[in-house]
Design a protein around this motif. Structure first.
Motif, short mmCIF file in Angstrom:
data_model
loop_
_atom_site.label_atom_id
_atom_site.label_comp_id
_atom_site.label_asym_id
_atom_site.label_seq_id
_atom_site.Cartn_x
_atom_site.Cartn_y
_atom_site.Cartn_z
N ASP A 174 -0.47 -8.03 -4.90
CA ASP A 174 -1.88 -7.78 -5.17
C ASP A 174 -2.22 -6.33 -4.81
O ASP A 174 -2.63 -6.02 -3.69
CB ASP A 174 -2.73 -8.76 -4.35
N THR A 175 -2.09 -5.44 -5.79
CA THR A 175 -2.31 -4.02 -5.52
C THR A 175 -3.78 -3.68 -5.34
O THR A 175 -4.11 -2.59 -4.86
CB THR A 175 -1.74 -3.16 -6.67
N GLN A 176 -4.68 -4.57 -5.71
CA GLN A 176 -6.11 -4.31 -5.54
C GLN A 176 -6.55 -4.43 -4.09
O GLN A 176 -7.52 -3.78 -3.67
CB GLN A 176 -6.93 -5.29 -6.40
N HIS A 177 -5.85 -5.24 -3.31
CA HIS A 177 -6.28 -5.51 -1.94
C HIS A 177 -5.23 -5.18 -0.89
O HIS A 177 -5.54 -5.18 0.31
CB HIS A 177 -6.67 -6.98 -1.79
N VAL A 198 3.09 -3.86 5.01
CA VAL A 198 1.98 -4.00 4.06
C VAL A 198 0.69 -4.18 4.84
O VAL A 198 0.64 -4.93 5.83
CB VAL A 198 2.21 -5.20 3.13
N ALA A 199 -0.37 -3.49 4.41
CA ALA A 199 -1.67 -3.58 5.08
C ALA A 199 -2.77 -3.68 4.03
O ALA A 199 -2.55 -3.41 2.84
CB ALA A 199 -1.90 -2.36 5.96
N ALA A 200 -3.97 -4.04 4.48
CA ALA A 200 -5.13 -4.07 3.60
C ALA A 200 -5.82 -2.71 3.53
O ALA A 200 -6.85 -2.56 2.88
CB ALA A 200 -6.12 -5.13 4.09
N THR A 201 -5.24 -1.72 4.20
CA THR A 201 -5.77 -0.35 4.19
C THR A 201 -4.78 0.54 3.44
O THR A 201 -3.59 0.25 3.38
CB THR A 201 -5.96 0.17 5.62
N PRO A 202 -5.26 1.65 2.85
CA PRO A 202 -4.37 2.50 2.07
C PRO A 202 -3.41 3.28 2.95
O PRO A 202 -3.66 3.50 4.14
CB PRO A 202 -5.35 3.44 1.34
N PRO A 203 -2.28 3.71 2.38
CA PRO A 203 -1.34 4.54 3.14
C PRO A 203 -1.91 5.93 3.37
O PRO A 203 -2.83 6.36 2.69
CB PRO A 203 -0.11 4.58 2.24
N ASP A 204 -1.36 6.63 4.36
CA ASP A 204 -1.73 8.01 4.61
C ASP A 204 -0.47 8.87 4.53
O ASP A 204 0.62 8.45 4.91
CB ASP A 204 -2.43 8.19 5.95
N ALA A 205 -0.63 10.08 4.00
CA ALA A 205 0.52 10.94 3.75
C ALA A 205 1.07 11.52 5.05
O ALA A 205 0.32 11.80 5.99
CB ALA A 205 0.12 12.06 2.80
#
Length: 286
Positions: A174-177, A198-205
């Motif tokens: 589920d790439t949306q969430h 895997v997290a419900a928050t976006p990755p950081d560079a």
């Protein structure tokens, strides 16, 4: 004639001299331990201030990219005799304690029969000795726990070309969430089996990253043709696998760099449905 005989070797290293040297070295270590402890308390104080700072806002407590950048900086200035792996373990515990200070944190680990012990080992090694870890039978259960807010992150076996259909969690991801945000271990042997976070928050560079793209293929697009399309779009590829067991073939591509959701290079893949599954810091050689 004068006596020119040398004193016996034992006289140069008497028990009294050895005891004094040992005491001096231990005293020096005690002083360094006190200094290290003082710095750790100072660091924890800054983390506490950061957690309540309006400058941080509502951002996540876990920042895998930031952690990787710190570890790379320390490894670049590191020297023996302390092993590199020991340095990483020390700072992983510091990171885990810092994260727990800012928010409740726990992990759901997918532990399938074939790779479960490996996943648990790397999860514990990465997230620290005191972090609560909930073993789950399948990747789907671990991901559901993240979506329900029961845990902060899930750890899953990294995809493999010959894995069975039920293990290919990335096909239905589920790439949306959810997003992949890290790869374990940070110090990786060539060819070693990895674990993804895997997290419900976006990755950081982190400054040196890789991204995962899921590509729904139009027709029977070959491995070679898809590789060419990615290269022409400016997406240097590190790995590619294609599954053809479903109604439509789907590919998982690992590409160099941190790919943003609105990256113009994705639009260059006209006719293909491309989704970012996440991104993570490129592992360092062990």
């Amino acid at each position: 004639m004068p006596d020119t005989a040398q004193p016996p070797p034992d006289a140069l290293s008497s028990p009294a001299a050895s005891t004094e040297e040992l005491a001096a070295l231990r005293a020096e270590i005690d002083t360094l331990d006190d200094q290290l402890h003082a710095l750790l308390m100072r660091r924890a104080g800054i983390v506490a201030r950061l957690g309540s700072s309006r400058a941080k806002g509502e951002g996540p407590a876990l920042r895998p990219g930031r952690e990787a950048a710190i570890l790379r900086r320390l490894l670049d200035r590191h020297a023996e005799p302390l092993p590199r792996a020991a340095l990483v373990r020390l700072w992983r515990e510091i990171f885990a304690a810092s994260t727990a200070m800012q928010a409740s944190f726990s992990v759901a680990a997918a532990v399938p029969p074939a790779r479960g012990e490996h996943v648990l080992h790397l999860t514990r090694q990465h997230f620290g000795a005191d972090t609560p870890i909930r073993p789950m039978t399948t990747a789907g259960q671990a991901l559901a726990a993240v979506l329900a807010g029961e845990v902060a992150v899930a750890t899953l076996p990294a995809p493999e070309p010959e894995e069975p259909e039920e293990a290919a969690w990335w096909v239905r991801f589920d790439t949306q969430h959810l997003q992949v945000t890290a790869r374990l271990p940070f110090l990786m042997d060539p060819g070693g089996a990895g674990v993804l976070v895997v997290a419900a928050t976006p990755p950081d560079a982190s400054g040196r990253d890789r991204s995962l793209l899921r590509i729904e293929l139009a027709g029977d697009l070959s491995h070679a043709r898809l590789t060419t399309l990615l290269q022409q779009a400016g997406l240097p590829m590190r790995g590619l696998m294609i599954r053809r067991s479903g109604a439509e073939p789907v590919a998982l591509a690992e590409v160099e760099g941190f790919i943003e959701l609105d990256d113009s290079r994705l639009a260059a893949l006209a006719g293909l449905h491309v989704q970012r599954l996440g991104a993570y810091a490129e592992p360092e050689p062990a």
